[in-house]
Design a protein around this motif. Structure first.
Motif, mmCIF file in Angstrom:
data_model
loop_
_atom_site.group_PDB
_atom_site.id
_atom_site.type_symbol
_atom_site.label_atom_id
_atom_site.label_comp_id
_atom_site.label_asym_id
_atom_site.label_seq_id
_atom_site.Cartn_x
_atom_site.Cartn_y
_atom_site.Cartn_z
ATOM 1 N N GLY A 13 0.776 -1.230 0.000
ATOM 2 C CA GLY A 13 0.000 0.000 0.000
ATOM 3 C C GLY A 13 0.804 1.274 0.000
ATOM 4 O O GLY A 13 0.276 2.349 -0.301
ATOM 5 N N SER A 14 2.098 1.178 0.330
ATOM 6 C CA SER A 14 2.908 2.391 0.453
ATOM 7 C C SER A 14 4.375 2.023 0.297
ATOM 8 O O SER A 14 4.768 0.872 0.582
ATOM 9 N N SER A 16 6.442 2.959 2.270
ATOM 10 C CA SER A 16 6.899 2.714 3.644
ATOM 11 C C SER A 16 6.759 1.228 4.026
ATOM 12 O O SER A 16 7.273 0.804 5.048
ATOM 13 N N ASP A 17 6.069 0.449 3.198
ATOM 14 C CA ASP A 17 5.908 -0.991 3.459
ATOM 15 C C ASP A 17 7.050 -1.816 2.875
ATOM 16 O O ASP A 17 7.177 -3.018 3.177
ATOM 17 N N HIS A 43 -7.015 2.817 -1.186
ATOM 18 C CA HIS A 43 -7.786 4.047 -0.961
ATOM 19 C C HIS A 43 -7.207 5.261 -1.684
ATOM 20 O O HIS A 43 -7.948 6.176 -2.029
ATOM 21 N N LYS A 44 -5.869 5.274 -1.947
ATOM 22 C CA LYS A 44 -5.305 6.439 -2.644
ATOM 23 C C LYS A 44 -5.338 6.257 -4.158
ATOM 24 O O LYS A 44 -5.481 7.225 -4.904
ATOM 25 N N ALA A 68 -0.279 -4.550 3.629
ATOM 26 C CA ALA A 68 -0.735 -3.192 3.931
ATOM 27 C C ALA A 68 -0.857 -3.020 5.432
ATOM 28 O O ALA A 68 -1.030 -3.994 6.178
ATOM 29 N N GLY A 69 -0.772 -1.760 5.856
ATOM 30 C CA GLY A 69 -0.880 -1.471 7.275
ATOM 31 C C GLY A 69 -2.148 -0.701 7.597
ATOM 32 O O GLY A 69 -2.927 -0.352 6.711
ATOM 33 N N MET A 70 -2.362 -0.479 8.868
ATOM 34 C CA MET A 70 -3.510 0.260 9.410
ATOM 35 C C MET A 70 -4.847 -0.382 8.983
ATOM 36 O O MET A 70 -4.998 -1.577 9.126
ATOM 37 N N SER A 93 2.607 -0.686 10.429
ATOM 38 C CA SER A 93 3.006 0.572 9.810
ATOM 39 C C SER A 93 3.545 1.548 10.863
ATOM 40 O O SER A 93 3.031 1.610 11.985
ATOM 41 N N SER A 95 3.069 4.561 10.924
ATOM 42 C CA SER A 95 2.022 5.548 11.246
ATOM 43 C C SER A 95 0.970 4.983 12.199
ATOM 44 O O SER A 95 0.105 5.722 12.666
HETATM 45 C C1 RP5 Z 1 -1.420 1.747 4.344
HETATM 46 O O1 RP5 Z 1 -1.220 2.770 5.258
HETATM 47 C C2 RP5 Z 1 -0.044 1.372 3.843
HETATM 48 O O2 RP5 Z 1 -0.029 0.013 3.521
HETATM 49 C C3 RP5 Z 1 0.885 1.715 4.965
HETATM 50 O O3 RP5 Z 1 1.253 0.574 5.739
HETATM 51 C C4 RP5 Z 1 0.054 2.668 5.831
HETATM 52 C C5 RP5 Z 1 0.678 4.025 5.945
HETATM 53 O O4 RP5 Z 1 0.955 4.526 4.672
HETATM 54 P P1 RP5 Z 1 1.917 5.796 4.475
HETATM 55 O O5 RP5 Z 1 1.325 6.905 5.300
HETATM 56 O O6 RP5 Z 1 3.280 5.385 4.955
HETATM 57 O O7 RP5 Z 1 1.888 6.041 2.996
HETATM 58 O O8 RP5 Z 1 -2.213 2.150 3.278
#
Ligand code: RP5
Length: 169
Positions: A13-14, A16-17, A43-44, A68-70, A93, A95
């Motif tokens: 998802g990012s 950061s993953d 979502h983005k 993916a996180g969160m 994540s 975040s």
């Molecule tokens: C999720 O939100 C992503 O998989 C990631 O783990 C988390 C935070 O995303 P970033 O804010 O680092 O882009 O969609």
């Protein structure tokens, strides 16, 4: 088998993953399984996410792996657009304030009908996702059966050699 064609698509998802998700790629590499990896967010970039799933399925991907996180919904969304098996990795994540339990429940608790095979949180899950994907493919590609057996033998032999090492009683 066309060795340049990915059999597995790894999605996250990012960026950061990536630090955790690269583990999935390196395990697949060690098994010699062709794969592709990309960043897409349910979502983005929801439209692109669906386009990727359709494109890669059309091109022959047989297993999708999503990390993916969160409030992690990448695996669930992917599963809703493909009939191929989807493996989900809940990520802790940076975040998140919930240590990955948020992503664990989001990935795991799919309503009946659209399954996501959910792995452990983080690196162990990233590693197991690759192995599980190889297990799914091994019935169709027998060379993977022997690589899995070699891998198991290696795990066993490593532990046996440690058992024979010296431990303070
Ligand atoms: C999720 O939100 C992503 O998989 C990631 O783990 C988390 C935070 O995303 P970033 O804010 O680092 O882009 O969609």
């Amino acid at each position: 088998m066309d060795s340049s064609k990915p059999l597995i698509l790894i999605m996250m998802g990012s960026d950061s993953d990536y630090e955790v998700m690269k583990e999935t790629g390196s395990v697949l590499k060690s098994f010699g399984v062709e794969h592709a990896m990309l960043i897409t967010s349910a979502h983005k970039t929801p439209v692109e996410t669906v386009e990727y799933v359709r494109k890669y399925e059309d091109e022959g991907v047989e297993v999708f792996i999503c990390g993916a996180g969160m409030a992690a919904h990448l695996a669930g969304v992917t599963a809703s657009y493909t009939l191929m098996p989807v493996i989900g990795i809940p990520l802790d994540s940076a975040s998140s304030t919930l240590g990955g339990v948020d992503a664990l429940l989001s990935t795991l608790q799919m309503p009946g009908g659209i399954p996501v095979a959910t792995m452990a949180i983080g690196k162990a899950g990233a590693k197991n996702a690759a192995i599980f994907a190889v297990q799914i493919l091994a019935k169709k590609y027998p060379y993977l059966q022997s690589r899995l057996q070699e891998y198991r033998d290696r795990l066993r032999n490593d532990l046996v050699s440690k058992q024979q090492g010296k431990l303070e009683a």
